[in-house]
Write a protein that holds these residues in place. Sequence first.
Motif, short mmCIF file in Angstrom:
data_model
loop_
_atom_site.label_atom_id
_atom_site.label_comp_id
_atom_site.label_asym_id
_atom_site.label_seq_id
_atom_site.Cartn_x
_atom_site.Cartn_y
_atom_site.Cartn_z
N GLN A 1 0.04 -8.91 2.54
CA GLN A 1 -0.71 -7.66 2.58
C GLN A 1 -2.13 -7.88 3.10
OE1 GLN A 1 0.64 -4.60 1.68
NE2 GLN A 1 -1.21 -3.69 2.54
N THR B 1 10.83 3.24 -0.87
CA THR B 1 10.58 4.56 -0.28
C THR B 1 10.37 4.36 1.22
OG1 THR B 1 8.17 4.44 -0.59
CG2 THR B 1 9.47 5.38 -2.40
N LYS B 2 10.16 5.45 1.93
CA LYS B 2 9.88 5.38 3.36
C LYS B 2 8.45 5.84 3.63
CE LYS B 2 13.14 6.57 6.28
NZ LYS B 2 14.16 7.39 7.00
N PHE B 3 7.84 5.27 4.66
CA PHE B 3 6.50 5.73 5.04
C PHE B 3 6.30 5.51 6.53
CE2 PHE B 3 5.78 1.22 4.45
CZ PHE B 3 4.76 0.89 5.34
N GLU C 1 9.22 7.06 10.23
CA GLU C 1 9.10 6.35 8.97
C GLU C 1 10.04 5.14 8.90
OE1 GLU C 1 9.78 9.42 6.02
OE2 GLU C 1 7.62 9.67 5.76
N GLU D 1 1.69 2.20 9.73
CA GLU D 1 0.39 2.42 10.35
C GLU D 1 0.06 1.35 11.38
OE1 GLU D 1 0.82 1.96 7.05
OE2 GLU D 1 -0.04 3.61 5.89
N HIS E 1 0.82 -1.22 0.00
CA HIS E 1 0.00 0.00 0.00
C HIS E 1 0.86 1.27 0.00
CE1 HIS E 1 0.68 -0.76 4.30
NE2 HIS E 1 0.34 0.48 4.55
N HIS E 2 2.17 1.10 -0.08
CA HIS E 2 3.10 2.21 -0.30
C HIS E 2 4.14 1.75 -1.32
CE1 HIS E 2 1.68 4.87 2.92
NE2 HIS E 2 1.52 3.77 3.65
N ASN F 1 10.46 0.60 2.92
CA ASN F 1 9.55 -0.40 2.36
C ASN F 1 10.24 -1.11 1.19
OD1 ASN F 1 7.01 -1.72 2.27
ND2 ASN F 1 6.33 -0.40 0.60
#
Length: 389
Positions: free
Chosen positions: A311, A222-224, A236, A227, A217-218, A239
Amino acid sequence: MNIRSLCLIHVFLFTTFFSNAQDSIRLNKKNGGYQFKLVKQINATSVKNQYKSGTCWSYSGMSFFESEIFRLGKGEQDLSEMFIVRNIYSKKADKYVRMHGHSNFSAGGVFHDVTNVIREIGLVPNEVYMGNPEYNGKNVHNELDGVLSATVNAVVKNPNGHLTNKWKLAYEATLDVYLGKIPTEFEYKGKKYTPKSFAASLSIDADNYIEITSFTHHPFYTKFGLEIPDNWSWDEVYNVPLEDLRKIIDYAIQTNYGVAWASDISEKYFSFTNGVAYVPEKDYDEMTQAEKDSMFTKPMKERTITQELRQLSFDNYSTEDDHGMHIIGIANDQNGTKYYLVKNSWGEERNDCKGYLYASENYVLLKTTCIMVHKDAVPKEIAKKMGIK
């Protein structure tokens, strides 16, 4: 005898516990049906017991860094878990009040809570700050957690129409009573330190450690902000695709780096008592009673883990952020199936593996919410895609 020699003896004794001297096979429990042969194990300190406290994130984090200290040639250290907890409880209250109560406030935490404290404040030995453990030296935090929660919830109700600065003084006084005042200077083994200078003496640089996960879902590489409720600070994580996550864990262990492991442990196929976690081919609800009764008698065929299944498990709340542990090795069972040797923080008495367990590769791939590793524990080709230098 020097400290490193003592460590090697500790590792040898653990390696040979429940082992056959002829074939070096470990069992998952006394007379158990799982037979494990160790492939690789890194140095680790003794198993600790978080007891009745929701502080697994700090215990696993400190275990991880104690292994890092071994790797860095600084000998054996018993680091204070409660020093990290005490500082995070203070930071967490600030965030909760600033968010008018719309933030997670609980005993739980994540690995960057540990590195954030190390970076900003430092580390101390356990003998310097034990956190006032009661009940024969064991942590029982139920009352503490209740008092802290009641305090911050009373504050955000804003009964005076505006906040004073007194709430924080009262909150800190509560922490001092239950856990003890934070040491700013201390003497250890004949030398004087501050928490920051002690961390520096161990060559621990918090900026060298990163957290990694794998969700669709990202975007990958990258970084997120992960949740999960315990990520109260909204930090963060990186991913990566699931196959890269597997490669990172394996490469880390094979090159003598540990892996801090955050995972779901609520499934019926995670059994600390039996010393095993795996993913059975059948869902538990679809098993016969005989199949349920024999889940841990011997290795069973496992389900194939895909990115999509991982996921789905996260999205439907089957995978949640339950527990932090420390992966310190790789082993194969009698069928050649790969497992990870996992150090837990529930003491040595609760299973026959002396506080360890074996988690199958499939279990780790499905149920991991996040890992933390040294950035040099990431294979170079993956690190380049992640933008890590």
